[in-house]
Motif scaffolding. Structure first.
Motif, PDB file in Angstrom:
ATOM      1  N   GLY B 188      20.644   3.182  26.833  1.00 52.12           N
ATOM      2  CA  GLY B 188      21.952   2.829  26.001  1.00 52.12           C
ATOM      3  C   GLY B 188      23.147   2.773  26.817  1.00 52.12           C
ATOM      4  O   GLY B 188      23.936   1.939  26.486  1.00 52.12           O
ATOM      5  N   ARG B 189      23.307   3.501  27.741  1.00 52.61           N
ATOM      6  CA  ARG B 189      24.746   3.467  28.714  1.00 52.61           C
ATOM      7  C   ARG B 189      24.660   2.127  29.329  1.00 52.61           C
ATOM      8  O   ARG B 189      25.754   1.395  29.211  1.00 52.61           O
ATOM      9  N   PRO B 196      28.948  -4.323  24.223  1.00 52.95           N
ATOM     10  CA  PRO B 196      29.306  -3.833  22.869  1.00 52.95           C
ATOM     11  C   PRO B 196      29.554  -2.463  23.023  1.00 52.95           C
ATOM     12  O   PRO B 196      29.329  -1.507  23.801  1.00 52.95           O
ATOM     13  N   ARG B 197      30.853  -2.080  22.234  1.00 55.84           N
ATOM     14  CA  ARG B 197      31.218  -0.501  22.078  1.00 55.84           C
ATOM     15  C   ARG B 197      30.250   0.375  21.567  1.00 55.84           C
ATOM     16  O   ARG B 197      30.136   1.526  22.340  1.00 55.84           O
ATOM     17  N   PHE B 198      29.439  -0.019  20.551  1.00 57.65           N
ATOM     18  CA  PHE B 198      28.175   0.803  20.032  1.00 57.65           C
ATOM     19  C   PHE B 198      26.940   0.133  20.492  1.00 57.65           C
ATOM     20  O   PHE B 198      26.946  -1.044  20.210  1.00 57.65           O
ATOM     21  N   VAL B 199      26.091   1.067  20.596  1.00 57.67           N
ATOM     22  CA  VAL B 199      24.598   0.606  21.096  1.00 57.67           C
ATOM     23  C   VAL B 199      23.740   1.559  19.891  1.00 57.67           C
ATOM     24  O   VAL B 199      23.780   2.586  20.105  1.00 57.67           O
ATOM     25  N   VAL B 200      22.879   0.959  19.343  1.00 54.01           N
ATOM     26  CA  VAL B 200      21.809   1.770  18.630  1.00 54.01           C
ATOM     27  C   VAL B 200      20.413   1.374  18.979  1.00 54.01           C
ATOM     28  O   VAL B 200      20.068  -0.136  19.109  1.00 54.01           O
ATOM     29  N   VAL B 201      19.762   2.145  19.534  1.00 52.26           N
ATOM     30  CA  VAL B 201      18.151   1.968  19.885  1.00 52.26           C
ATOM     31  C   VAL B 201      17.567   2.656  18.850  1.00 52.26           C
ATOM     32  O   VAL B 201      17.222   3.549  18.635  1.00 52.26           O
ATOM     33  N   PHE B 209      18.845   6.322  18.249  1.00 51.28           N
ATOM     34  CA  PHE B 209      19.877   6.655  19.115  1.00 51.28           C
ATOM     35  C   PHE B 209      21.014   5.804  18.979  1.00 51.28           C
ATOM     36  O   PHE B 209      21.000   4.689  18.932  1.00 51.28           O
ATOM     37  N   LEU B 210      22.343   6.494  18.795  1.00 51.48           N
ATOM     38  CA  LEU B 210      23.280   5.636  19.011  1.00 51.48           C
ATOM     39  C   LEU B 210      24.048   6.101  20.207  1.00 51.48           C
ATOM     40  O   LEU B 210      24.399   7.315  20.430  1.00 51.48           O
ATOM     41  N   PHE B 211      24.862   5.214  20.765  1.00 50.65           N
ATOM     42  CA  PHE B 211      25.765   5.398  21.971  1.00 50.65           C
ATOM     43  C   PHE B 211      26.881   4.984  21.768  1.00 50.65           C
ATOM     44  O   PHE B 211      27.178   3.877  21.142  1.00 50.65           O
ATOM     45  N   GLY B 212      27.998   5.511  22.327  1.00 54.50           N
ATOM     46  CA  GLY B 212      29.148   5.125  22.684  1.00 54.50           C
ATOM     47  C   GLY B 212      30.265   5.538  21.474  1.00 54.50           C
ATOM     48  O   GLY B 212      29.705   5.769  20.409  1.00 54.50           O
ATOM     49  N   GLU B 215      31.541   8.370  26.580  1.00 58.68           N
ATOM     50  CA  GLU B 215      30.577   8.376  27.730  1.00 58.68           C
ATOM     51  C   GLU B 215      29.451   9.401  27.026  1.00 58.68           C
ATOM     52  O   GLU B 215      28.333   9.389  27.197  1.00 58.68           O
ATOM     53  N   ASP B 216      30.260  10.511  26.568  1.00 60.72           N
ATOM     54  CA  ASP B 216      29.546  11.803  25.891  1.00 60.72           C
ATOM     55  C   ASP B 216      29.075  11.623  24.451  1.00 60.72           C
ATOM     56  O   ASP B 216      28.617  12.433  23.716  1.00 60.72           O
ATOM     57  N   GLU B 217      29.434  10.211  23.781  1.00 61.67           N
ATOM     58  CA  GLU B 217      29.351  10.266  22.435  1.00 61.67           C
ATOM     59  C   GLU B 217      27.825   9.512  22.147  1.00 61.67           C
ATOM     60  O   GLU B 217      27.592   8.435  22.628  1.00 61.67           O
ATOM     61  N   PHE B 218      26.903  10.595  21.506  1.00 64.53           N
ATOM     62  CA  PHE B 218      25.534  10.343  21.511  1.00 64.53           C
ATOM     63  C   PHE B 218      25.177  10.737  20.330  1.00 64.53           C
ATOM     64  O   PHE B 218      25.722  11.953  19.954  1.00 64.53           O
TER      65      PHE B 218
END
Lengths: 306, 306
Positions: B188-189, B196-201, B209-212, B215-218
């Motif tokens: 994700g990182r 992309p500012r946001f990534v969803v796996v 999982f949602l990232f960004g 750095e600590d936004e999970f």
């Protein structure tokens, strides 16, 4: 509240993509006891070791408040396991197993260990698990784990033990195999029909599912996110030990579904530490404050508005 | 708030362990648009069909408030996909693909479609995704999906599109492959570093999982538990469409991390319906009340005390 944990203890040799180490403390009861000792004491460890078992490992266990009154010392060689993890750290090969003193082991419990109200049957043969239960006269809440080997070669005896326990904790691949379905939600339901009121399916990096006792009682717990996994050996045992340790610390020998949900979250967080170093080297350093910090983080990572 | 969704639309033939059906409505933009239409309107669908495309499918889309002003009608044959699911419903084989009218498609947008502030680039070639973006003059928030094929054969162009989007939604296997790591938290990182500012796996039955952007936004979102999965085709497209549709319904074209968390939960619940019948047959019947009911259940299934 005291807790009894029974299972295998031995010497591990572990190869990961980045390292290889020998003579490590291993076995299901070692991990589960160290995890439980973060929360509760006394933890009575029931297992068997041989003459070659390092004294340093025993000293470590005792330093964490783990009582070795039910640990049998035998003149033979200790149980040993050698394994290698693949690059993805999710799959591994067993390179060598020495059953040794485990082969003819018959667990027996001295007074205090037999009186523990919370009993954990960490991974071991269903025969050994059943024998521990026969001795555990004070048992009020019994949790067990198992593995694919016993599902294959001791299926009937595994079913007998299952009828005597309150909680089965099993990993996802084994749950699918044992229940005979690829759907984990359906697998949880089918496994509860085999006896346990509660079933937890561990899903590694994906978290865990808790089922029962009511048909609609379901809980999905996320895993604490780890940026790297160093050695996942014993994570499942730590999960179970952490769950049981937390229940013991709260005096919950007749837990509700709500209690079990919280226990699962504690188990999940406890297991995350185990993955961060070889063998028991991380979990043996963990404090309750460390656990509570990750519990807060996990809550933040799983909450949302709307 | 209006929403534009661009991608493939065609005719699917799907074999599952229990059934086989032909001539079904399929394609990423069909699923994503139907999912978005549960929340928002108008939904502008951008795609291309051939002379053989069933009128009944178009009537269905229009009946759900989906605007076909950006749907090109071509004299060739429609895109078609034939696939077979394995017994576990988690893996599938593509038996046949007819690219047909998709091969030389160049998306173009009439006025109203080009003005939509929320733009979804559902799975399609990076060239088509980039061309849609060139036309989407009103775009304020852009979300995209992709698939293993484009990671393999159009990696450079995929990277170019990624620099122009706010959110990448990708499944777990593809995230590992694209990021070059087996650890999804690390993946994700790394994927966020591509633009992309946001990534969803998306992790299928395990949730997402949602990232960004920090750095600590999970955020770890559980999947809505399904006792049986009938046909998972289009679940990922429905996830993305549901997310974007909910954002549009709330007027969130500049969403915060907290907004995205809630959007992910809505996307996850929306996708669960798609798995319950062949093709779009379930998602096309779903109301906002149905979604809110499952949102409440999902919250119950994931909350705990302590």
């Amino acid at each position: 509240m005291s807790i009894l944990i029974s299972g295998s203890i031995g010497i591990d040799n572990i190869k990961t993509p980045s390292d290889f180490q020998e003579g490590l403390l291993g076995g299901s009861v070692a991990y589960a006891s160290l995890a439980a000792s973060v929360f509760a004491n006394p933890v009575h460890l029931c297992g068997i070791i041989g003459h070659d078992f390092p004294k340093a490992h025993l000293d470590l266990l005792e330093s964490k408040g783990i009582t070795l009154d039910a640990l049998e010392r035998h003149s033979g060689e200790s149980f040993t396991w050698t394994g290698e993890y693949h690059a993805d750290m999710n799959t591994r090969d067993t390179l060598k197993v020495g059953i040794n003193v485990l082969e003819h082991w018959k667990p027996s419990l001295p007074g205090a260990a037999a009186e523990a109200p919370i009993v954990v049957l960490a991974n071991a043969s269903p025969d050994n698990q059943g024998q521990t239960l026969d001795e555990a006269k004070g048992a009020k809440f019994v949790a067990m784990d198992t593995m694919d080997l016993w599902i294959s070669i001791a299926n009937d005896r595994l079913h007998e033990v299952l009828k005597r326990v309150d909680l089965l904790v099993i990993n996802d691949g084994e749950a699918r195999e044992f229940a005979g379905t690829s759907n984990l939600v359906e697998a949880g339901r089918l496994l509860r029909e085999k006896g346990p009121r509660f079933v937890v399916v561990k899903r590694g990096e994906h978290g865990s599912f808790l089922f029962g006792p009511g048909e609609d009682e379901f809980f999905s717990c996320s895993a604490y996110p780890l940026k790297s996994v160093f050695d996942p050996t014993g994570a499942g045992d730590s999960f179970l030990g952490g769950m049981a340790g937390w229940l013991a610390s709260q005096g919950k020998f007749d837990p509700t579904f709500e209690d079990l949900k919280t226990a699962v979250a504690y188990g999940s967080v406890t297991a995350s530490f185990t993955c961060e170093a070889f063998s028991t080297r991380k979990i043996e350093t963990v404090s309750l404050v460390d656990v509570e910090t990750r519990m807060s983080e996990l809550r933040k990572y799983t909450s949302y508005a709307g």
